[in-house]
Design a protein around this motif. Structure first.
Motif, short mmCIF file in Angstrom:
data_model
loop_
_atom_site.label_atom_id
_atom_site.label_comp_id
_atom_site.label_asym_id
_atom_site.label_seq_id
_atom_site.Cartn_x
_atom_site.Cartn_y
_atom_site.Cartn_z
N TYR A 214 0.87 -1.21 -0.04
CA TYR A 214 -0.20 0.13 -0.13
C TYR A 214 0.91 1.10 -0.02
CZ TYR A 214 -3.83 -3.04 1.16
OH TYR A 214 -5.16 -3.92 1.41
N ALA A 215 2.03 1.20 0.53
CA ALA A 215 2.72 2.24 0.68
C ALA A 215 3.32 3.03 -0.76
CB ALA A 215 4.12 1.86 1.64
N TYR B 21 0.42 5.40 -1.79
CA TYR B 21 0.50 6.24 -0.97
C TYR B 21 1.49 7.28 -1.56
CZ TYR B 21 -2.11 3.60 2.67
OH TYR B 21 -3.15 2.89 3.26
N GLN B 22 2.74 6.69 -1.83
CA GLN B 22 3.79 7.42 -2.49
C GLN B 22 3.45 8.02 -3.69
OE1 GLN B 22 6.74 8.01 -0.64
NE2 GLN B 22 6.70 9.60 -2.19
N LYS C 263 0.54 9.22 -4.82
CA LYS C 263 -0.40 10.24 -4.46
C LYS C 263 0.34 11.31 -3.98
CE LYS C 263 -4.07 12.80 -3.99
NZ LYS C 263 -4.57 13.36 -5.41
N GLN C 264 1.50 11.11 -3.26
CA GLN C 264 2.45 12.14 -2.71
C GLN C 264 3.20 12.67 -3.97
OE1 GLN C 264 4.79 11.36 0.70
NE2 GLN C 264 3.12 10.09 1.59
N ILE D 47 -6.83 3.12 -4.75
CA ILE D 47 -6.08 1.92 -4.30
C ILE D 47 -7.11 0.59 -4.46
CG2 ILE D 47 -6.67 2.22 -2.05
CD1 ILE D 47 -3.61 1.73 -1.37
N GLU E 191 -9.34 4.27 6.12
CA GLU E 191 -7.85 4.61 6.63
C GLU E 191 -7.26 4.74 5.00
OE1 GLU E 191 -6.67 0.89 8.14
OE2 GLU E 191 -7.34 1.22 10.46
N HIS E 192 -7.56 4.04 4.24
CA HIS E 192 -6.86 4.40 2.67
C HIS E 192 -7.50 5.88 2.40
CE1 HIS E 192 -4.95 0.75 2.19
NE2 HIS E 192 -6.21 -0.08 2.47
N GLU F 151 -7.65 8.34 3.76
CA GLU F 151 -6.74 9.47 4.50
C GLU F 151 -5.46 9.61 3.59
OE1 GLU F 151 -6.43 7.53 8.41
OE2 GLU F 151 -7.30 9.37 9.20
N GLN F 152 -5.26 8.61 2.59
CA GLN F 152 -4.00 8.66 2.02
C GLN F 152 -4.19 8.81 0.46
OE1 GLN F 152 -1.07 8.38 3.41
NE2 GLN F 152 -1.88 8.00 5.61
N VAL F 153 -5.47 8.55 0.10
CA VAL F 153 -5.48 8.47 -1.61
C VAL F 153 -6.97 8.96 -1.64
CG1 VAL F 153 -3.71 6.87 -2.26
CG2 VAL F 153 -6.32 6.07 -1.48
#
Length: 346
Positions: A199-200, A203-204, A206-207, A216, A228-229, A231-233
């Protein structure tokens, strides 16, 4: 006092986040999509992958027809010839689809031989050409679904280059299955389960590409995981969990602050559609196979599945069989926190 789910949602605007059901071969046909839509009006639905050859040379209407209730719904296509893909994108637009999605994630040997699916991750420039041709042919969004890598192209740098190359076409939405695909030695089923989830890496992405809409996919089974996801994507796509335990889509209405119907209420909404299709000559088994997981985890669910599986093949059977099977299950609403299956996503 806020529940853990409510606490996570407190700083996330669900109206700006996306939840979707993955395209699944032999599963997400029009009967399945109609059924899934009854659980939640917010979820994006995707067709099974359809190859360009099937659409251009086969029974196009059979593959493309859908009910208006399915919106928002996307057509997923598989191919690597840019002009054929452009033509199929036009078919999608003509039929009223909200989106056309290019499959660059399927690891099947059968599609690899035709240069379709995950093998295309080794050729980002070709994928970009295909996306460009599709975009030039239609006004609806053209999106892509892919893996984080394949075979020897497993590191994040290759994933970054792939997304960067495709994004230069103007493609804005990337649906990323957070596993690599091993194209030799693993079956499609094994490729959904054996390569570890990363998953990381998503997330990366998106950053590194904040301007893109990143979804995702892979191994997501609960509402807590969805939030939870989020929050990142930007989006979460669930696959086999939504098929084996479709009530999770109704439970997800809690993420929008909406009331959750009971499984029996959803079934009652589906019965008129079943009657309509039976009148048109569609066998009951073709529809009943999609609803076996409706009562997953509830008392009587096994009897429900057994009754349908044992008798739905009989030609004289209609919705009375479904009502008989449903009588084995207590009519109650499951809470948003109940998770009952161990299914995996594509």
């Amino acid at each position: 006092m806020l529940t853990p789910l409510e606490s996570m949602l407190h700083h996330i605007n669900s109206n700006h986040k996306i939840l979707s059901v993955a395209p699944m071969m032999d599963w997400t046909d029009r009967h399945c999509r109609y059924f899934l839509r009854l659980f939640n009006p917010h979820v994006r639905l995707y067709t099974e992958m359809v190859t360009t050859g099937a659409l251009i040379h086969g029974g196009r209407h059979r593959f493309l027809c859908f009910d208006a209730i399915e919106h928002p719904v996307a057509l997923q296509v598989g191919g690597s010839d840019s002009q054929e893909l452009a033509q199929c994108a036009q078919f999608a637009e003509q039929y009223g689809y909200d989106e056309v999605n290019l499959n660059v994630g399927c690891p099947s040997d059968r599609v690899q031989k035709n240069k379709i699916g995950a093998c295309l991750m080794a050729e980002p420039e070709l994928v970009a050409d295909c996306i460009s041709a599709m975009q030039a042919a239609v006004r609806i969004p053209v999106t892509i679904k892919h893996r984080i890598g394949i075979d020897d192209l497993q590191d994040y740098e290759n994933l970054y280059r792939f997304v960067e190359t495709v994004a230069q076409t103007g493609c804005q939405e990337f649906i990323v299955h957070a596993r690599i695909a091993l194209l030799q030695g693993l079956s499609p089923k094994e490729n959904r389960e054996i390569p570890p989830l990363r998953y990381a890496d998503v997330y990366q992405l998106k950053q590194d590409f904040p301007q893109l809409t990143i979804h995702i996919n892979g191994g997501i089974k609960t509402l807590n995981e969805i939030v939870e996801h989020w929050e990142q994507v930007d989006g979460v796509m669930i696959g086999r969990e939504a098929y084996h335990n479709p009530y999770i889509l109704a439970q997800a209405l809690a993420l929008w602050g909406e009331d959750i119907p009971s499984p029996h209420q959803i079934l009652q909404r589906f019965l008129p559609f079943i009657e309509q299709e039976l009148t048109a000559g569609v066998p009951l088994m073709q529809m009943s196979r999609h609803i076996l997981g409706l009562f997953q985890g509830m008392a009587g669910a096994r009897k429900w599945r057994q009754h349908l599986s044992s008798y739905a093949y009989q030609k004289h059977r209609g919705i009375e069989l479904i009502e008989e099977a449903a009588s084995f299950v207590e009519d109650r609403q499951r809470t948003p926190y109940e998770s009952t299956t161990t299914a995996t996503t594509i």
